[in-house]
Scaffold this active site. Sequence first.
Site, PDB file in Angstrom:
ATOM      1  N   ILE A 291       0.832  -1.198   0.000  1.00  0.00           N
ATOM      2  CA  ILE A 291       0.000   0.000   0.000  1.00  0.00           C
ATOM      3  C   ILE A 291       0.869   1.251   0.000  1.00  0.00           C
ATOM      4  O   ILE A 291       2.019   1.231   0.425  1.00  0.00           O
ATOM      5  CB  ILE A 291      -0.988   0.010   1.183  1.00  0.00           C
ATOM      6  CG1 ILE A 291      -0.262  -0.109   2.524  1.00  0.00           C
ATOM      7  CG2 ILE A 291      -2.015  -1.106   1.028  1.00  0.00           C
ATOM      8  CD1 ILE A 291      -1.205  -0.034   3.719  1.00  0.00           C
ATOM      9  N   GLU A 292       0.305   2.340  -0.493  1.00  0.00           N
ATOM     10  CA  GLU A 292       1.096   3.539  -0.751  1.00  0.00           C
ATOM     11  C   GLU A 292       1.686   4.159   0.505  1.00  0.00           C
ATOM     12  O   GLU A 292       2.719   4.830   0.439  1.00  0.00           O
ATOM     13  CB  GLU A 292       0.256   4.578  -1.500  1.00  0.00           C
ATOM     14  CG  GLU A 292      -0.917   5.140  -0.733  1.00  0.00           C
ATOM     15  CD  GLU A 292      -1.816   5.980  -1.629  1.00  0.00           C
ATOM     16  OE1 GLU A 292      -1.892   7.202  -1.389  1.00  0.00           O
ATOM     17  OE2 GLU A 292      -2.442   5.437  -2.564  1.00  0.00           O
ATOM     18  N   GLN A 293       1.065   3.936   1.652  1.00  0.00           N
ATOM     19  CA  GLN A 293       1.617   4.497   2.885  1.00  0.00           C
ATOM     20  C   GLN A 293       2.931   3.823   3.276  1.00  0.00           C
ATOM     21  O   GLN A 293       3.669   4.366   4.092  1.00  0.00           O
ATOM     22  CB  GLN A 293       0.599   4.391   4.020  1.00  0.00           C
ATOM     23  CG  GLN A 293      -0.572   5.361   3.907  1.00  0.00           C
ATOM     24  CD  GLN A 293      -1.629   4.932   2.909  1.00  0.00           C
ATOM     25  OE1 GLN A 293      -1.541   3.843   2.315  1.00  0.00           O
ATOM     26  NE2 GLN A 293      -2.629   5.761   2.691  1.00  0.00           N
TER      27      GLN A 293
END
Length: 528
Positions: free
Chosen positions: A327-329
């Site tokens: 995920i982008e986080q």
Amino acid sequence: MSKIRSAAEAAALVRSEAIVAVNASSGLCCPDAVLEAIGARYRAEGAPHGLTTIHPIAAGDMFGTKGVDHLAQPGLITTIIGGSYPSGPSSAEPPAIWQMLGRNEIAAYNVPSGIVFDVLREGAAKRPGVLTKVGLDTFVDPDREGCAMNEAARRKPIVKKIEFAGEEWLFFPAIQPDVAIIRASTADERGNLTFEHEGAYLGAMELALAGRNAGGIVIAQVKQVAQAGTLRPHDVRVPGILVDYIVEAPDQLQTTATSYDPAISGELFRPLDSFGLPAFDVAKVIARRVAAELEAGWAVNIGFGISANVPRIFIEEGRHGEVTWVIEQGAVGGIPLLDFKFGCSANAEAFVASPHQFAYFQAGGFDASLLSFLQIDRHGSVNVSKLSARPHVTAGAGGFVDITARARKIVFSGYFNAGAKLRIADGRLVIEKEGRVAKIVDEVEHVSFSGRRGVMQGQDVTYVTERCVLKLTPEGLVVTEIAPGVDLQKDVLDRAETPLRISPDLRPMDEALFWPGKVPLDAGRAAA
């Protein structure tokens, strides 16, 4: 001299007309106490005024962490550059920042999150800016909106289309912030920062470098302060030489509506049976069909919406661990969490900095991405970033454009139209009441993903709905599968606002998807 300051003392250091960069993702890592103090200072003193704020991912939300809304006061901000913005239900009052941009009181831009990190990185290195193909033929492109969210922004363009080495590129000038505001778990007295209670690092190091190298100041909000020399060097993610001031905020939330969950920060691994499984309903059928697109050994990005339940489908089917979720986080592996904790993963294998994750995404280094849609048009383009009638319902693009720019395989999922009353009965989809708002349209309101570039690049693009599965082809959208109980003409073709092609090999969606209980996850793919 001590680096420790109160939030009010730190706020007093922010000068008027400064460029302020903030590291956050909704409530995750949000330095809310410092932002609140800046807003309070402005109400009391009228200073600082005229700020430009930069948020690679949304700072704050509508569910308890105000973030940028602390600063949403006339005169305090004049310009905001955000990868995403606070969002929430249409029934709620829009956040103040949305109201201000809607009234043209500030120039507001929606820039893909990865590109925002990139322009800060280039500013830190004192390079001129970012050349990228990310965003071509989307709202990012100057031939469309050029990232502008309102007329005030359109008067001040921030991206150009240029030719370099015989190819077309987008150019974003580098940004050098005067103030960088970041958050960690612990700081020692010298400003060394550790993130042991956080669910991500996001871009803390990158923002601190950008602020330091620009000659600005770096303010770090932390939960606690430790004695100098007591933090292990391998645990320090931002060194004290980059941090000017420390604000202790012992009550800071770990993320939205969460005081502290050790599984989010990787300090505890939860048993698999502690994760709730989705109830059997129409959304679960869609998620199952999405899951059928994946293959063992893949690294798979996952976004908000129906597809966020796909990891739980894998758990239910006894297939957890066959794919690695990213995920982008910054979390790699584990199980992405839902609702207020979205953006975090439990049982993660690793946390990497978001700018590194976005470099991975922008170049298409992963195998597949599972994302949602608001609208799909005749070109196969997707809108996920703008809904004019209810603008705060969507957060904007976030990392969507970075992720889809070169992804080898994308599976978009959602309901065929909006407002329909649906149920599953006896292995068939039952449409009790038809939806009134079409989502398959002639032209999307906002191009978040360009179907034309998808075709040009040979991307494998699938759209999964409860009624049918569609594929993107050079000729347009093609219906490849139809759900049991659905009438192709009445329920699909007549409900789309643009003509759809029918595959000569049209097949039924696997009926097993429409029954409770386990289902072979390759069933749908085998039928495709």
